[in-house]
Design a protein around this motif. Structure first.
Motif, PDB file in Angstrom:
ATOM      1  N   SER A  48       0.828  -1.205   0.000  1.00  0.00           N
ATOM      2  CA  SER A  48       0.000   0.000   0.000  1.00  0.00           C
ATOM      3  C   SER A  48       0.862   1.254   0.000  1.00  0.00           C
ATOM      4  O   SER A  48       2.048   1.213   0.331  1.00  0.00           O
ATOM      5  CB  SER A  48      -0.890   0.033   1.253  1.00  0.00           C
ATOM      6  OG  SER A  48      -1.787  -1.041   1.286  1.00  0.00           O
ATOM      7  N   LEU A  49       0.235   2.367  -0.328  1.00  0.00           N
ATOM      8  CA  LEU A  49       0.840   3.690  -0.197  1.00  0.00           C
ATOM      9  C   LEU A  49       0.490   4.163   1.214  1.00  0.00           C
ATOM     10  O   LEU A  49      -0.677   4.426   1.505  1.00  0.00           O
ATOM     11  CB  LEU A  49       0.277   4.634  -1.262  1.00  0.00           C
ATOM     12  CG  LEU A  49       0.766   6.074  -1.254  1.00  0.00           C
ATOM     13  CD1 LEU A  49       2.279   6.139  -1.431  1.00  0.00           C
ATOM     14  CD2 LEU A  49       0.064   6.857  -2.357  1.00  0.00           C
ATOM     15  N   CYS A  50       1.483   4.228   2.082  1.00  0.00           N
ATOM     16  CA  CYS A  50       1.246   4.443   3.513  1.00  0.00           C
ATOM     17  C   CYS A  50       1.679   5.831   3.978  1.00  0.00           C
ATOM     18  O   CYS A  50       2.628   6.409   3.453  1.00  0.00           O
ATOM     19  CB  CYS A  50       2.003   3.397   4.315  1.00  0.00           C
ATOM     20  SG  CYS A  50       1.518   1.717   3.948  1.00  0.00           S
ATOM     21  N   PHE A  51       0.982   6.299   5.013  1.00  0.00           N
ATOM     22  CA  PHE A  51       1.244   7.601   5.606  1.00  0.00           C
ATOM     23  C   PHE A  51       1.211   7.459   7.122  1.00  0.00           C
ATOM     24  O   PHE A  51       0.347   6.776   7.664  1.00  0.00           O
ATOM     25  CB  PHE A  51       0.175   8.617   5.187  1.00  0.00           C
ATOM     26  CG  PHE A  51       0.157   8.883   3.717  1.00  0.00           C
ATOM     27  CD1 PHE A  51       0.756  10.016   3.196  1.00  0.00           C
ATOM     28  CD2 PHE A  51      -0.453   7.996   2.845  1.00  0.00           C
ATOM     29  CE1 PHE A  51       0.749  10.268   1.831  1.00  0.00           C
ATOM     30  CE2 PHE A  51      -0.476   8.230   1.477  1.00  0.00           C
ATOM     31  CZ  PHE A  51       0.129   9.368   0.976  1.00  0.00           C
ATOM     32  N   TRP A  65      -3.425   3.840   1.446  1.00  0.00           N
ATOM     33  CA  TRP A  65      -4.214   3.725   0.223  1.00  0.00           C
ATOM     34  C   TRP A  65      -3.856   2.418  -0.465  1.00  0.00           C
ATOM     35  O   TRP A  65      -2.688   2.142  -0.714  1.00  0.00           O
ATOM     36  CB  TRP A  65      -3.902   4.866  -0.741  1.00  0.00           C
ATOM     37  CG  TRP A  65      -4.516   6.164  -0.385  1.00  0.00           C
ATOM     38  CD1 TRP A  65      -3.912   7.195   0.267  1.00  0.00           C
ATOM     39  CD2 TRP A  65      -5.847   6.603  -0.671  1.00  0.00           C
ATOM     40  NE1 TRP A  65      -4.791   8.249   0.400  1.00  0.00           N
ATOM     41  CE2 TRP A  65      -5.978   7.908  -0.172  1.00  0.00           C
ATOM     42  CE3 TRP A  65      -6.936   6.007  -1.317  1.00  0.00           C
ATOM     43  CZ2 TRP A  65      -7.159   8.628  -0.282  1.00  0.00           C
ATOM     44  CZ3 TRP A  65      -8.118   6.729  -1.429  1.00  0.00           C
ATOM     45  CH2 TRP A  65      -8.219   8.026  -0.915  1.00  0.00           C
ATOM     46  N   VAL A  66      -4.861   1.639  -0.781  1.00  0.00           N
ATOM     47  CA  VAL A  66      -4.714   0.489  -1.659  1.00  0.00           C
ATOM     48  C   VAL A  66      -5.055   1.050  -3.039  1.00  0.00           C
ATOM     49  O   VAL A  66      -6.191   1.464  -3.276  1.00  0.00           O
ATOM     50  CB  VAL A  66      -5.689  -0.644  -1.279  1.00  0.00           C
ATOM     51  CG1 VAL A  66      -5.510  -1.834  -2.212  1.00  0.00           C
ATOM     52  CG2 VAL A  66      -5.497  -1.036   0.181  1.00  0.00           C
ATOM     53  N   THR A  67      -4.058   1.109  -3.930  1.00  0.00           N
ATOM     54  CA  THR A  67      -4.246   1.827  -5.179  1.00  0.00           C
ATOM     55  C   THR A  67      -3.402   1.268  -6.310  1.00  0.00           C
ATOM     56  O   THR A  67      -2.316   0.725  -6.075  1.00  0.00           O
ATOM     57  CB  THR A  67      -3.927   3.328  -4.990  1.00  0.00           C
ATOM     58  OG1 THR A  67      -4.146   4.018  -6.223  1.00  0.00           O
ATOM     59  CG2 THR A  67      -2.501   3.553  -4.521  1.00  0.00           C
ATOM     60  N   ASP A  68      -3.908   1.453  -7.527  1.00  0.00           N
ATOM     61  CA  ASP A  68      -3.099   1.145  -8.712  1.00  0.00           C
ATOM     62  C   ASP A  68      -2.371   2.396  -9.198  1.00  0.00           C
ATOM     63  O   ASP A  68      -1.643   2.350 -10.174  1.00  0.00           O
ATOM     64  CB  ASP A  68      -3.950   0.540  -9.822  1.00  0.00           C
ATOM     65  CG  ASP A  68      -5.066   1.451 -10.310  1.00  0.00           C
ATOM     66  OD1 ASP A  68      -5.124   2.639  -9.919  1.00  0.00           O
ATOM     67  OD2 ASP A  68      -5.905   0.966 -11.098  1.00  0.00           O
ATOM     68  N   LYS A  69      -2.588   3.527  -8.533  1.00  0.00           N
ATOM     69  CA  LYS A  69      -1.963   4.821  -8.838  1.00  0.00           C
ATOM     70  C   LYS A  69      -2.330   5.336 -10.231  1.00  0.00           C
ATOM     71  O   LYS A  69      -1.654   6.195 -10.770  1.00  0.00           O
ATOM     72  CB  LYS A  69      -0.442   4.764  -8.673  1.00  0.00           C
ATOM     73  CG  LYS A  69       0.000   4.399  -7.270  1.00  0.00           C
ATOM     74  CD  LYS A  69       1.504   4.337  -7.171  1.00  0.00           C
ATOM     75  CE  LYS A  69       1.924   3.912  -5.777  1.00  0.00           C
ATOM     76  NZ  LYS A  69       3.379   3.808  -5.659  1.00  0.00           N
TER      77      LYS A  69
END
Length: 147
Positions: A48-51, A65-69
């Motif tokens: 994931s894209l993590c913050f 965010w679980v994302t394909d960007k």
């Protein structure tokens, strides 16, 4: 991407993430991931894209965010430790996340929440139009230990 505000650091640097702290919160305090295994948290972070939100280098908040960007993003595991709530940290974190370069131009941003509709509405989230078009497989209590 990293910003500092009033002694808090908001960052997308995965090197700063404290998986043990995140697992502890999710597995013991969240309503959505109670009893989640550590390995599942680690795998979710890896993919994931993590913050994170940090105070004195300690993890006090998190979201991913679980994302394909490219077209889709699902916001998950958003939390701020209880003793730090009420200071606008969730809003600051969401502001950082929504303007992240990897999340621009998506056609759909989604999330699920029981109690934070007001927070997310400030960022443009609203009830799904035509929910009859959406489908899901939902496993209730997937991490509950049956021993």
């Amino acid at each position: 991407m990293e910003i500092e505000d009033k002694g808090f650091v908001f960052s997308d640097d995965k090197q700063k993430i404290d998986v043990v702290a995140i697992h502890h919160y999710l597995s013991t305090q969240s309503y959505w991931a109670k009893d989640i295994p550590f390995e599942v948290v680690q795998r979710s972070i890896d993919n994931s894209l993590c913050f994170g939100i940090y105070k004195d280098k300690q993890q006090i908040g998190f979201a991913r965010w679980v994302t394909d960007k490219a077209t889709f993003g699902y916001l998950a595991d958003v939390y701020v430790e209880e003793k730090y709530r009420g200071q606008g940290l969730s809003k600051k974190l969401l502001s950082l996340m929504m303007f992240h370069k990897d999340l621009q131009g998506l056609r759909r941003y989604v999330l699920g929440t029981v109690d934070a509709h007001g927070l997310y509405a400030q960022f443009g989230f609203k009830a799904i139009e035509h929910p009859e078009r959406m489908m899901a497989i939902v496993i209730s209590n997937p991490y509950k230990n049956e021993d």
